[in-house]
Design an enzyme around this catalytic site. Structure first.
Site, PDB file in Angstrom:
ATOM      1  CB  CYS A   1     -10.495  68.628 -99.563  1.00 31.84           C
ATOM      2  SG  CYS A   1     -11.207  70.274-100.807  1.00 31.84           S
TER       3      CYS A   1
ATOM      4  CB  CYS B   1      -7.559  70.253-103.056  1.00 30.11           C
ATOM      5  SG  CYS B   1      -7.021  70.125-101.924  1.00 30.11           S
TER       6      CYS B   1
ATOM      7  CE  LYS C   1      -7.948  75.131 -96.636  1.00 35.95           C
ATOM      8  NZ  LYS C   1      -7.788  74.116 -96.922  1.00 35.95           N
TER       9      LYS C   1
ATOM     10  NE  ARG D   1      -2.381  75.106 -99.835  1.00 34.69           N
ATOM     11  CZ  ARG D   1      -3.028  76.348-100.006  1.00 34.69           C
ATOM     12  NH1 ARG D   1      -2.148  77.483-100.607  1.00 34.69           N
ATOM     13  NH2 ARG D   1      -4.024  76.667 -99.883  1.00 34.69           N
TER      14      ARG D   1
ATOM     15  CE  LYS E   1      -6.677  74.911 -92.802  1.00 35.51           C
ATOM     16  NZ  LYS E   1      -7.071  72.939 -92.612  1.00 35.51           N
TER      17      LYS E   1
ATOM     18  CB  SER F   1       1.356  72.161 -92.402  1.00 38.33           C
ATOM     19  OG  SER F   1       1.135  73.521 -93.472  1.00 38.33           O
TER      20      SER F   1
ATOM     21  CE1 TYR G   1      -0.408  68.176 -90.384  1.00 37.00           C
ATOM     22  CE2 TYR G   1      -0.602  70.099 -89.706  1.00 37.00           C
ATOM     23  CZ  TYR G   1      -0.446  69.117 -90.671  1.00 37.00           C
ATOM     24  OH  TYR G   1      -1.882  68.960 -91.803  1.00 37.00           O
TER      25      TYR G   1
HETATM   26 ZN   LIG Z   1      -9.355  71.489-100.421  1.00 35.96          ZN
END
Ligand SMILES: [Zn+2]
Length: 307
Positions: free
Chosen positions: A102, A104, A177, A187, A230, A256, A295
């Site tokens: 990605c 981002c 997603k 994030r 997800k 997360s 995680y």
């Molecule tokens: Zn992304």
């Protein structure tokens, strides 16, 4: 470790778990319970992961440099590419390496693609960038690339790029997603100022299950080897339907926010985090999930000595 926990271990095995590794220029532990690894500490951490009989990781990069296009994402000497090479040099094929594809974390907008003049993500312009990122990961030694941007046609674009460059054996993990607040802790770790960014134009809403299933069918037709759903929480019904619909491996990502909620509730003394996690992961396996990205993978493997 509780005796209750031990008795519940049988349905879940370490081979069902994928450990996310966030790599950055410095190691950081933050309030979100997510760890950022520097390359310096990577080999030690991976030795510990292997000792727990965990042998699959997915890498997310947090670069130092950002620009409007996110060019560090396909830099052949970028943070993920260097990490993949380091793992290959130290561990050969003992660890299966998946790398998130990605932009981002790498650009200035925080969006999962290239923006047009109206500040909307331009799907078609983004495809070439994604396939270049995937190729750079394959060249570094990744076993599998994982496009998470949800762009239409991204799997086919990457498959063609990999095949044209001699990487027919590199597999593709495609993501279903869904738009969710449960990505916030990641994030906040990766790009603080974008933690509330609106990605609803390209991530799928929860209410449209037909669209979700159609997109998964498209990804498989385009060449996806494994489908990841997800977040996992709230999607077990869809996961079950997808398992019955397709003939490929299914993964679920315990994202997360799901991990952070468990940690927070446990810290408040409201729940037993291991009992809940094992019970919840067992429900995903019962629903038909083959692998779980979490995680908490190392903590679960260490506490329950699952194999
Ligand atoms: Zn992304």
């Amino acid at each position: 470790m509780t005796s209750q926990g031990i008795s519940r271990k049988s349905i879940l095995k370490t081979s069902n778990l994928i450990t996310p590794i966030i790599v950055g220029t410095n190691s950081v532990s933050n309030n979100n319970d997510l760890q950022v690894m520097s390359e310096k500490n990577l080999v030690d951490r991976l030795e510990k992961i292997l000792a727990l009989h965990l042998d699959k990781i997915i890498i997310f990069g947090m670069p130092k440099l950002h620009d409007s296009s996110g060019s560090q994402a396909w830099n052949k000497k970028g943070i993920v590419q260097n990490t993949v090479r380091t793992i290959r040099e130290n561990f050969d094929k003992k660890i299966q390496i998946i790398a998130d594809v990605c932009v981002c974390q790498y650009n200035l907008s925080g969006h999962c693609g290239i923006l047009n003049q109206n500040n909307y993500v331009d799907n078609d312009k983004t495809l070439e960038r994604m396939s270049n990122i995937a190729l750079s990961y394959a060249e570094s030694g990744a076993d599998m690339v994982a496009p998470s941007s949800m762009m239409d046609g991204v799997v086919l674009s990457i498959r063609n790029k990999l095949d044209d460059n001699g990487f027919r054996d590199t597999k593709i993990m495609s993501f279903s997603k869904h738009f969710s607040c449960l990505y916030s802790p990641f994030r906040l770790t990766a790009f603080k100022k974008f933690s509330k960014i609106d990605k609803s134009t390209y991530q799928i809403g929860n209410s449209n299950s037909r669209e979700i299933l159609r997109k998964i069918e498209m990804d498989l037709l385009e060449g996806a080897d494994i489908i990841t759903i997800k977040p996992s929480l709230g999607n077990l019904d869809l996961i079950r339907r997808i398992v019955e619909m397709v003939n490929c491996k299914i993964a679920a990502q315990h994202v997360s926010g799901e991990y952070a909620m468990i940690k927070a509730a446990s810290r408040c003394g409201l729940i037993d985090e291991y009992e809940w996690t094992i019970g919840y992961f067992a429900s995903m396996i019962r629903a038909g999930v083959n692998v779980i990205i979490s995680y908490g993978a190392e903590e679960i493997a260490a506490s329950f000595r699952i194999h």
